[in-house]
Design an enzyme around this catalytic site. Structure first.
Site, short mmCIF file in Angstrom:
data_model
loop_
_atom_site.label_atom_id
_atom_site.label_comp_id
_atom_site.label_asym_id
_atom_site.label_seq_id
_atom_site.Cartn_x
_atom_site.Cartn_y
_atom_site.Cartn_z
CG ASP A 170 5.15 15.59 -10.51
OD1 ASP A 170 4.02 15.99 -10.79
OD2 ASP A 170 5.43 15.06 -9.41
NE ARG B 17 5.00 9.47 -12.98
CZ ARG B 17 4.10 9.56 -12.00
NH1 ARG B 17 3.63 10.76 -11.65
NH2 ARG B 17 3.66 8.51 -11.37
NE ARG C 231 -8.02 16.10 -6.91
CZ ARG C 231 -7.04 16.58 -7.63
NH1 ARG C 231 -7.30 17.32 -8.68
NH2 ARG C 231 -5.79 16.35 -7.33
CG HIS D 295 2.50 15.67 -6.69
ND1 HIS D 295 3.17 15.09 -7.73
CD2 HIS D 295 1.73 14.69 -6.16
CE1 HIS D 295 2.81 13.82 -7.83
NE2 HIS D 295 1.93 13.55 -6.89
P1 6V0 Z 1 -3.06 2.28 -0.30
O1 6V0 Z 1 -2.52 1.05 -0.98
O2 6V0 Z 1 -4.52 2.44 -0.10
O3 6V0 Z 1 -2.31 2.39 1.12
C1 6V0 Z 1 -2.67 3.28 2.12
C2 6V0 Z 1 -2.37 2.63 3.45
O4 6V0 Z 1 -2.64 3.56 4.49
C3 6V0 Z 1 -3.22 1.38 3.72
O5 6V0 Z 1 -2.41 0.26 4.02
C4 6V0 Z 1 -4.08 1.80 4.92
O6 6V0 Z 1 -4.37 0.73 5.79
C5 6V0 Z 1 -3.18 2.83 5.57
N1 6V0 Z 1 -3.90 3.71 6.49
C6 6V0 Z 1 -5.10 4.30 6.32
N2 6V0 Z 1 -5.43 5.01 7.41
C7 6V0 Z 1 -4.41 4.88 8.30
C8 6V0 Z 1 -4.15 5.39 9.60
N3 6V0 Z 1 -5.02 6.20 10.23
N4 6V0 Z 1 -3.01 5.04 10.19
C9 6V0 Z 1 -2.12 4.23 9.59
N5 6V0 Z 1 -2.30 3.73 8.35
C10 6V0 Z 1 -3.43 4.05 7.72
O7 6V0 Z 1 -2.57 3.58 -1.08
P2 6V0 Z 1 -1.20 3.76 -1.89
O8 6V0 Z 1 -0.10 3.11 -1.13
O9 6V0 Z 1 -1.40 3.39 -3.32
O10 6V0 Z 1 -1.03 5.36 -1.84
C11 6V0 Z 1 -0.72 6.00 -0.62
C12 6V0 Z 1 -0.73 7.51 -0.77
O11 6V0 Z 1 0.37 7.94 -1.56
C13 6V0 Z 1 -1.99 8.05 -1.49
O12 6V0 Z 1 -2.42 9.22 -0.83
C14 6V0 Z 1 -1.46 8.37 -2.87
O13 6V0 Z 1 -2.24 9.35 -3.53
C15 6V0 Z 1 -0.07 8.87 -2.52
N6 6V0 Z 1 0.90 8.93 -3.62
C16 6V0 Z 1 1.70 10.01 -3.68
C17 6V0 Z 1 2.64 10.15 -4.69
C18 6V0 Z 1 3.52 11.37 -4.73
O14 6V0 Z 1 4.28 11.57 -5.69
N7 6V0 Z 1 3.48 12.21 -3.72
C19 6V0 Z 1 2.79 9.14 -5.66
C20 6V0 Z 1 2.01 8.03 -5.58
C21 6V0 Z 1 0.99 7.87 -4.57
#
Ligand code: 6V0
Length: 332
Positions: free
Chosen positions: A165, A168, A105, A192
């Protein structure tokens, strides 16, 4: 001949209405769930999308634009260039690297910190008066990083934190008691993540403290039942991810709800990640974690001072220490 002809002696386009503009950085599962909720709830006049993958970005933009006939009017733009975000009122960051198999992590976090150093400075430059809302994980540490990188005052840097959270938690309590989740006032605060803290002592159902509610309704309960509900909240993200690969709908609604409170100056209280130093005896260093905060057009308007039991207070400070430890490993 123009289709629309201004009425005599008028210049309707001379009126410049101030548009609400929201930018979403990262159009993955989470970014798109947030974008579509914002559009369907009519929260912005303009929406700008940014991602590092141009094809995916253009595809998502077109797909949303093609729903225009069924939605409130929102001008949608997308670009890999941050100038598309210029003049935003709210910038929501969901971009993030995914964990590689076997990767720690901490290593993932180091990669995300590096990624943020390419994202936050241009976002801040193009929208110097905006509010930053960080969603990418680990959200508390990345909100701290964004605060440092942006140079914004702390009232304009917020992490979505335990807002999800808490929703939920409210769902599970409502389900257990067979009431409406909107009638359940309940907060999860702190990190979180695994060290989050459920504030049992302040839960109320329709304004009635939960213990009186349980007694009135003659619902038997044990401390274990309460702990199991909190455990279910902590486990629920892992469960959804193991079942469908990611979480999206609930975080989409939860972030859109924050956007509404901020941009429409709702002054609602949300458990979100804020600069916590000086509150609830947290004084070990600059740490962002979730506390019940009042949100409005100025960002974080204040942190509410609710009564915590000694145990809740202790758990909250422990949660702060957990985050501070990660920050010190990163040299923050
Ligand atoms: P995903 O589907 O992998 O989307 C991430 C996006 O970021 C992709 O489209 C990448 O292309 C883009 N990306 C990566 N590097 C860059 C960059 N340098 N510049 C611009 N774009 C970039 O991930 P997902 O959408 O599922 O999750 C996104 C993030 O949200 C993760 O870190 C999760 O852990 C987080 N979440 C946080 C939550 C919360 O409660 N705070 C809840 C759910 C997910």
């Amino acid at each position: 001949q123009a289709f629309f002809k201004p009425i005599q002696n008028s210049d309707p386009h001379s009126i410049t209405k101030r548009n609400i503009k929201i930018s979403v950085i990262g159009v993955g599962n989470v970014g798109m769930a947030i974008a579509q909720t914002i559009i369907s709830q009519d929260l912005a006049d303009e929406l700008a999308l940014v991602d590092a993958k141009p094809d995916k970005l253009r595809g998502e933009m077109l797909d949303l634009q093609h729903a225009a006939a069924f939605l409130p009017r929102t001008k949608i733009n997308a670009s890999v260039d941050y100038s598309v975000t210029a003049g935003s009122d709210l910038c929501i960051v969901t971009a993030g690297a995914r964990q590689n198999p076997g990767e720690s992590r901490l290593n993932l976090l180091q990669r995300n910190v590096a990624l943020f150093s390419n994202i936050i400075p241009p976002v801040a430059k193009h929208s110097p008066d905006s509010i930053l809302l960080i969603v990418s994980n680990p959200v508390d540490v990345l909100t701290h990083v964004s605060w440092k990188l942006s140079g914004f005052p702390s009232n304009r840097v917020i992490g979505s934190g335990t807002n999800l959270d808490s929703s939920r938690f409210r769902f599970l309590i409502a389900d257990h008691l067979d009431v409406n989740a909107q009638d359940v006032q309940a907060f999860i605060v702190g990190e979180h993540g695994d060290s989050s803290v459920a504030l049992w002592s302040s839960i109320s159902i329709g304004g009635v403290p939960v213990l009186s509610f349980l007694q009135n309704q003659q619902i038997a309960f044990e401390k274990e039942t309460l702990e199991n509900i909190h455990k279910a909240v902590v486990d629920s993200a892992y469960e959804v991810i193991s079942l469908k690969g990611y979480t999206s709908w609930a975080i989409g609604y939860s972030v859109a709800n924050l956007a509404r409170s901020l941009l429409r100056d709702q002054r609602k209280i949300h458990p979100v990640s804020v600069l916590a130093k000086g509150f609830y005896g947290i004084d070990g260093g600059d740490v962002f974690l979730s506390l019940p905060a009042q949100l409005g057009r100025g960002g974080v308007l204040g942190v509410t001072n609710i009564h915590l039991t000694d145990e809740e207070m202790q758990r909250l400070r422990k949660s702060a220490e957990t985050i501070l430890e990660v920050q010190s490993q990163l040299g923050l």
